[in-house]
Design a protein around this motif. Structure first.
Motif, mmCIF file in Angstrom:
data_model
loop_
_atom_site.group_PDB
_atom_site.id
_atom_site.type_symbol
_atom_site.label_atom_id
_atom_site.label_comp_id
_atom_site.label_asym_id
_atom_site.label_seq_id
_atom_site.Cartn_x
_atom_site.Cartn_y
_atom_site.Cartn_z
ATOM 1 N N ILE A 250 0.875 -1.211 -0.031
ATOM 2 C CA ILE A 250 0.003 -0.108 0.061
ATOM 3 C C ILE A 250 0.949 1.071 0.042
ATOM 4 C CG2 ILE A 250 -2.009 1.117 1.021
ATOM 5 C CD1 ILE A 250 -2.474 -1.793 0.226
ATOM 6 N N VAL A 251 0.746 1.955 -1.048
ATOM 7 C CA VAL A 251 1.563 3.294 -1.166
ATOM 8 C C VAL A 251 0.646 4.615 -1.181
ATOM 9 C CG1 VAL A 251 3.467 4.302 -2.365
ATOM 10 C CG2 VAL A 251 3.203 1.879 -2.607
ATOM 11 N N LEU A 252 1.063 5.240 -0.242
ATOM 12 C CA LEU A 252 0.249 6.593 -0.043
ATOM 13 C C LEU A 252 1.246 7.981 -0.521
ATOM 14 C CD1 LEU A 252 -0.681 4.640 2.519
ATOM 15 C CD2 LEU A 252 -2.504 6.319 2.525
ATOM 16 N N LEU A 253 0.758 8.779 -1.076
ATOM 17 C CA LEU A 253 1.488 10.119 -1.134
ATOM 18 C C LEU A 253 0.546 11.087 -0.705
ATOM 19 C CD1 LEU A 253 2.685 10.257 -4.794
ATOM 20 C CD2 LEU A 253 3.773 9.352 -2.925
ATOM 21 N N GLY A 254 1.034 11.963 -0.025
ATOM 22 C CA GLY A 254 0.604 13.364 0.546
ATOM 23 C C GLY A 254 1.274 13.968 1.661
ATOM 24 N N GLY A 255 1.196 15.319 1.844
ATOM 25 C CA GLY A 255 1.570 16.118 2.831
ATOM 26 C C GLY A 255 0.875 15.906 4.233
ATOM 27 N N ASP A 256 1.355 16.733 5.188
ATOM 28 C CA ASP A 256 0.713 16.659 6.599
ATOM 29 C C ASP A 256 -0.141 17.945 6.861
ATOM 30 O OD1 ASP A 256 2.266 14.216 6.798
ATOM 31 O OD2 ASP A 256 3.900 15.288 7.992
ATOM 32 N N GLU A 257 -0.281 18.790 5.840
ATOM 33 C CA GLU A 257 -0.985 19.990 6.013
ATOM 34 C C GLU A 257 -2.328 19.711 5.711
ATOM 35 O OE1 GLU A 257 1.200 22.855 3.706
ATOM 36 O OE2 GLU A 257 3.230 22.483 4.770
ATOM 37 N N THR A 258 -2.991 20.863 5.832
ATOM 38 C CA THR A 258 -4.690 20.972 5.413
ATOM 39 C C THR A 258 -4.621 21.966 4.124
ATOM 40 O OG1 THR A 258 -5.132 20.467 7.748
ATOM 41 C CG2 THR A 258 -6.887 21.261 5.944
ATOM 42 N N SER A 259 -5.292 21.296 2.991
ATOM 43 C CA SER A 259 -5.520 21.775 1.754
ATOM 44 C C SER A 259 -6.927 22.455 1.841
ATOM 45 C CB SER A 259 -5.334 21.115 0.670
ATOM 46 O OG SER A 259 -4.061 20.684 0.369
ATOM 47 N N TYR A 260 -7.996 21.636 2.423
ATOM 48 C CA TYR A 260 -9.383 21.968 2.184
ATOM 49 C C TYR A 260 -9.915 21.462 3.353
ATOM 50 C CZ TYR A 260 -7.709 21.118 -2.544
ATOM 51 O OH TYR A 260 -6.946 21.163 -3.786
ATOM 52 N N GLY A 261 -10.964 22.180 3.760
ATOM 53 C CA GLY A 261 -11.907 21.709 4.934
ATOM 54 C C GLY A 261 -11.350 22.130 6.277
ATOM 55 N N ALA A 262 -12.005 21.522 7.237
ATOM 56 C CA ALA A 262 -11.669 21.830 8.563
ATOM 57 C C ALA A 262 -10.123 21.449 8.829
ATOM 58 C CB ALA A 262 -12.315 21.062 9.561
ATOM 59 N N ARG A 263 -9.530 22.161 9.582
ATOM 60 C CA ARG A 263 -7.894 21.834 10.241
ATOM 61 C C ARG A 263 -8.090 20.830 11.384
ATOM 62 N NH1 ARG A 263 -4.024 24.468 7.978
ATOM 63 N NH2 ARG A 263 -4.559 26.696 6.756
ATOM 64 N N PRO A 264 -7.275 19.874 11.562
ATOM 65 C CA PRO A 264 -7.154 19.157 12.709
ATOM 66 C C PRO A 264 -6.773 19.521 14.042
ATOM 67 C CG PRO A 264 -5.015 18.983 11.702
ATOM 68 C CD PRO A 264 -6.065 19.965 10.627
ATOM 69 N N PRO A 265 -7.254 19.130 15.049
ATOM 70 C CA PRO A 265 -6.913 19.704 16.489
ATOM 71 C C PRO A 265 -5.462 20.382 16.403
ATOM 72 C CG PRO A 265 -8.168 17.670 16.851
ATOM 73 C CD PRO A 265 -7.687 17.749 15.384
ATOM 74 N N LYS A 266 -5.181 21.329 17.397
ATOM 75 C CA LYS A 266 -4.093 21.930 17.435
ATOM 76 C C LYS A 266 -2.820 21.113 17.780
ATOM 77 C CE LYS A 266 -1.840 26.418 19.035
ATOM 78 N NZ LYS A 266 -1.848 27.368 19.823
ATOM 79 N N GLY A 267 -1.676 21.171 16.850
ATOM 80 C CA GLY A 267 -0.742 20.222 17.256
ATOM 81 C C GLY A 267 -0.730 19.029 16.731
ATOM 82 N N GLN A 268 -1.827 18.611 15.870
ATOM 83 C CA GLN A 268 -1.915 17.363 15.316
ATOM 84 C C GLN A 268 -2.142 17.478 13.909
ATOM 85 O OE1 GLN A 268 -4.636 14.499 17.560
ATOM 86 N NE2 GLN A 268 -5.298 16.307 18.779
ATOM 87 N N THR A 269 -1.851 16.278 13.106
ATOM 88 C CA THR A 269 -2.263 16.235 11.625
ATOM 89 C C THR A 269 -3.237 15.045 11.465
ATOM 90 O OG1 THR A 269 -0.440 14.334 11.267
ATOM 91 C CG2 THR A 269 0.347 16.694 11.189
#
Length: 419
Positions: A250-269
């Motif tokens: 299983i291969v996943l690509l993608g960063g740890d930031e937020t492009s769209y929608g709600a952001r995760p709780p502070k300090g988390q991804t």
């Protein structure tokens, strides 16, 4: 003609169009905060400007989005005035207006024709605002008000838009009806000469391992791993996928930031939140078959598509990702969410398989069945590439259509700024 391109991350969607216009003999200039010094790129003169000002502390949260656009708009206006003082008067302005840069350009050049890249109009109806109830706002009754205000930038640009360009019919149809007669639907285009099958492709993953077409590779891609693109759904299916498919990688690509929608709780991804949710149901041996590659250079992305046995693509009713069409161009067998933007590009049983966005059991079952059926995978992959060649090919279809759109735009009578 003299053509000015505006994009906060130039070239962005003008990667192919701007050089083609320059090659056709037009004088093409781009304004962008992405560069620090003037430079030449494929015949385009790229000029920098700085975004000046900062958001107001303690401003109403609904105004933060527009104030950011206003700061970009006034900064770009300042740079455009300097460009005007040096004698450059565009016949055409091509702008991705989503970040606000082009808000005041017609006040400098009222006789320029403005062509906008119409990516999305934010809708307040339930398929858009409340599609995924797990991530609803704390006060959902206020969503309609907030979203309507979010369109202020769109509405101000509508007054000065001479013509629009939208990459899909789904995206064009999010705009109000009185916009649509000015919007042409033409995708940015897929370079099918580059994005194509390669039986000899190899992809390096973790621990020095290389994957090839002989491996059972399942791929999943987001710009950033987040709910808008179904990352949580895929991760919740992952324990069962690994259990059913003991040979799958299983291969996943993608960063740890937020492009769209709600952001995760502070300090988390979002990435780590959903890893933590499922990790205790996955053995260490199975977890070794899961490869998070982050963001990778484009050649490595291509290798990923070329070794993929099944590509899983999930999305809310939102902007369609280039990665889906590129996977189709590479002849991947596609398993995708049965959502409106996907249905425009992919037909169930013909160019891919569709599954309910939220149904992890169906996702796992259909993925399992597709991995067990090489003949169906090959048929779907061939049909997917044929569809891309017929509909989304960059050089034979999309770019000529965009060039024609620019010529049509240049012949229009310009709309004047309104008080």
């Amino acid at each position: 003609m003299k053509i000015l391109c505006i994009h906060q991350n130039f070239p962005g969607q003008y990667k192919h169009l701007a050089p083609a216009l320059a090659q056709a003999g037009h004088e093409v200039v781009a304004l962008t905060p992405k560069v620090d010094t003037p430079q030449s790129w494929q015949g385009v003169r790229v000029l920098p400007y700085k975004i000046e000002g900062r958001s107001t502390p303690d401003i109403h949260p609904w105004l933060i989005d527009f104030e950011t656009k206003l700061l970009r708009g006034t900064s770009c206006h300042r740079a455009a005035r300097e460009l005007d003082a040096r004698g450059f008067t565009p016949d055409i302005i091509l702008a991705h207006h989503g970040w606000g840069e082009s808000l005041f350009l017609k006040d400098i050049w009222p006789n320029a024709r403005m062509g906008l890249y119409c990516e999305l109009y934010h809708l307040t109806s339930e398929p858009f605002v409340a599609f995924d109830k797990e991530f609803r706002a704390p006060q959902p009754e206020l969503d309609r008000l907030r979203i309507r205000l979010k369109n202020l930038n769109n509405r101000l640009h509508e007054e000065v838009m001479d013509a629009g360009l939208s990459p899909t019919r789904f995206q064009a149809d999010t705009f109000p009806e009185h916009w649509r007669d000015r919007i042409t639907v033409s995708h940015d285009g897929i370079d099918t000469d580059l994005v194509k099958p390669d039986p000899d492709a190899r992809l390096e993953v973790t621990d020095g391992r290389s994957l090839t077409r002989d491996d059972e590779v399942v791929t999943f891609i987001n710009r950033n791993l987040e709910p808008y693109r179904g990352y949580h759904v895929f991760m919740r299916a992952l324990p069962d996928i690994l259990r059913r498919r003991p040979e799958a990688q299983i291969v996943l690509l993608g960063g740890d930031e937020t492009s769209y929608g709600a952001r995760p709780p502070k300090g988390q991804t979002w990435k780590q939140i959903f890893i933590d949710e499922v990790r205790d149901r996955i053995s260490d041996a199975d977890w070794a078959r899961v490869h998070f590659l982050g963001r990778v250079p484009y050649p490595r992305f291509l290798s990923l598509m070329q070794v993929s046995r099944v590509h899983v693509y999930l999305t809310y009713p939102f902007v369609l990702s280039w990665s889906l069409l590129e996977a189709m161009s590479a002849e991947c067998a596609i398993l995708a969410s049965d959502t409106a933007p996907v249905r425009e590009a992919l037909t169930e049983g013909e160019t891919g398989w569709l599954v309910d966005f939220f149904d992890t059991e169906a996702l796992t079952a259909r993925l399992d069945a597709l991995l067990d059926d090489p003949e169906t995978r090959a048929r779907l992959g061939r049909a997917a590439r044929a569809h891309i060649l017929e509909t989304y090919d960059l050089r034979r279809i999309c770019l000529p259509r965009q060039m024609e759109w620019v010529q049509t735009l240049g012949a229009l009578a310009p709309r004047q700024p309104a008080d």
